[in-house]
Design a protein around this motif. Structure first.
Motif: not given
Length: 565
Positions: A448-459, A512-516, A527-531, A560-565
């Motif tokens: 299991y590899v860290h992928m991101g984070k979640l904001k408290k209170g999100q459903i 880079q780490e991006e907000a969702v 913001i509801i989380g981060k990847i 719109n950041k990062g690379s389109n693949i």
């Protein structure tokens, strides 16, 4: 106003009220308990039969699981004949169980023991030795008079008399006479039944009684059902008695004592009476509903040494799902609960309204935080149907406001959601993040590899709940994992801006780490989380400078950041 005028007004008021009062009273009277029905019907049929048969008859019926009884002159004292051998054999076996007598001890048949009539020992030589066990066996199977005399001599007649009185017999050789009653005989049968269920010597005695040579009375009236019984007869005095334990699914004891009937007819009369009682006993025990006599404990299995689930309140009615000898089974929140038959009144018909038909699908599992009330409606003013003990788990079916619903004996019950902990089950689809920056993982190369984070209170919505420590969800088209310890299950939720099922347009690899965000505004409040950096995510559209992705069941937006693949 004159006195006569007042009386007329009162009478008119009563006439107005009668139509509304009487139907309710009639409806209430129409639903009587199974025992009341049994008592009325068996009494009517037996009295008609006895009137035709003639003779003097007493009887006593006792349901050995509910304690319900029916009696006809049952306390009248009559000559016991050989039925007196039952309490003596029971006394001997109880002494043996208490290690106060040895069943292998040998007793010698002597001249003063001789007695004619029934039995086999009278044909043997004086000086023959018999074990106490063998004498008990012969006294029950062959109704051996000499075996009885030898056993009574061994334990002492006065001790035997004291025993009969101690266990509830009212007629213990009064004035030296061998007298008993139907009620006394049922007292002994009831004690034997209880003893046989807890001690192998009691079962041994029952087995002897099932093998008796005399089977033309109670057994003939209940064909196909095992009977342990002891007869007693004095043909010259036109006396024939029988006391039996009838091992129906719901066992019962029956004592019938007859007088002034011929030897042949008395046997037929006892058999016919047994048949009538048995017929109504079977009807009585075709139970579908029960009403609690008192606060009634509910157990997870039919055994009172278990920790109880909770308690049903007094005077409430429930439908049963099975009959388990001493117990009734009810459905309680998708599980089985067991009530002692002695704690409830049984009904053949629905005693009240408010029952549901069939069963309901379980949609969740809860555990009671404390001693918890289950109400008959989703309101604090609801009547208490059940108290659930702390730690008890129950299946629930739906949510009505702040209350979860469940089924109790085919009645709807309601528990406030704040009194329960909703459990992680496959039926639960929604979760609330309970800690800030709860981790999201992906599974890569066996770890299991860290992928991101979640904001408290999100459903968020889960894809599935495994047996392990993770909840599975979807980010893009990939599987994401959130620890169960980081989220609280929610029975039902509405996710604003839920993810649409649109075809995937492509994927992006984040540099880079991006907000969702929850919208295309891109504000910090959205913001509801981060990847994390270097994560690849599929998207369904690119619009206004944002990639729209499926973020755990809702629409998420990445700039719109990062690379389109």
């Amino acid at each position: 106003m004159s006195f006569i005028k007042k009386i007329l007004i009162a009478l008119l008021s009563l006439l107005v009220l009668l139509p509304s009062v009487l139907p309710a009273q009639i409806a209430q009277a129409a639903t009587i308990s199974a025992y009341q029905t049994f008592n009325n019907n068996v009494s009517k049929e037996l009295k008609q039969y006895i009137k035709k048969s003639g003779g003097t008859i007493t009887l006593h019926y006792r349901d050995l699981t509910t304690g319900e009884e029916f009696k006809l002159n049952s306390t009248s004292a009559r000559k016991a004949a050989s039925t007196i051998k039952l309490p003596l054999a029971l006394y001997v076996m109880e002494l043996a169980a208490a290690k106060k007598i040895n069943l292998n001890e040998k007793l010698t048949y002597k001249r003063h023991h001789y007695y004619g009539g029934s039995g086999v020992i009278q044909k043997q030589r004086f000086g023959t030795k018999y074990s106490i066990r063998d004498l008990v066996k012969k006294s029950m199977i062959h109704s051996d008079n000499i075996a009885f005399i030898m056993l009574r001599e061994r334990v002492g007649k006065n001790n035997f008399i004291a025993y009969m009185k101690k266990v509830g017999g009212k007629n213990a050789y009064p004035g030296g006479q061998n007298i008993t009653s139907s009620t006394d005989l049922v007292v002994y049968a009831n004690r034997l039944y209880t003893f046989s269920r807890t001690n192998p010597l009691g079962k041994e005695l029952v087995d002897y009684l099932k093998k008796t040579d005399y089977n033309t009375t109670i057994p003939r009236g209940v064909k196909g059902v095992p009977v342990a019984h002891k007869v007693g007869m004095i043909p010259m005095s036109r006396i024939y008695n029988d006391i039996g334990i009838i091992y129906d699914k719901n066992p019962f004891a029956l004592a019938v004592m007859t007088n002034n009937l011929s030897y042949t007819k008395s046997q037929k009369v006892i058999a016919d009476i047994a048949s009538i009682v048995f017929k109504h006993h079977k009807i009585k025990n075709k139970v579908y509903y029960v009403k609690t006599k008192r606060t009634t404990a509910v157990y997870p299995i039919p055994a009172s040494n278990e920790t109880k689930i909770g308690s049903l309140t007094r005077g409430e009615s429930f439908k049963i799902s099975a009959d388990k000898v001493d117990w009734y089974e009810i459905q309680l929140g998708g599980k089985k609960g067991y009530l002692r038959k002695t704690d409830v009144y049984a009904y053949l018909n629905q005693p009240t309204k408010g029952f549901t038909n069939g069963s309901l699908k379980s949609n969740g599992l809860v555990v009671a935080k404390g001693y918890t009330k289950v109400l008959n409606k989703p309101d604090t003013k609801g009547k208490v149907l059940l108290y659930v003990n702390k730690g008890t788990s129950i299946n629930i079916y739906s949510q009505s406001g702040d209350y979860y619903s469940l089924l109790i004996g085919n009645r709807m019950g309601y528990i406030h959601k704040n009194l329960l902990n909703l459990q992680y089950t496959s039926s639960i689809k929604y979760f609330e993040v309970k800690q800030e920056n709860a981790e999201i993982f992906t599974f890569r190369n066996g770890v299991y590899v860290h992928m991101g984070k979640l904001k408290k209170g999100q459903i968020f919505m889960a894809k599935s709940i495994g047996a392990g420590p993770f909840i599975q969800g979807e980010i893009g088209t990939g599987v994401a994992y959130i620890k169960k310890t980081a989220a609280t299950p929610i029975f039902n939720a509405r996710i604003n801006n839920s993810a649409a099922k649109l075809p995937v347009k492509g994927s992006i690899l984040l540099d880079q780490e991006e907000a969702v965000y929850s919208s295309q505004n891109g504000n910090s409040a959205d913001i509801i989380g981060k990847i994390s950096k270097n994560q690849k995510v599929s998207y369904v559209k690119l619009e206004n400078g944002y990639y729209e992705i499926n973020f755990l069941g809702r629409k998420g937006y990445i700039k719109n950041k990062g690379s389109n693949i």
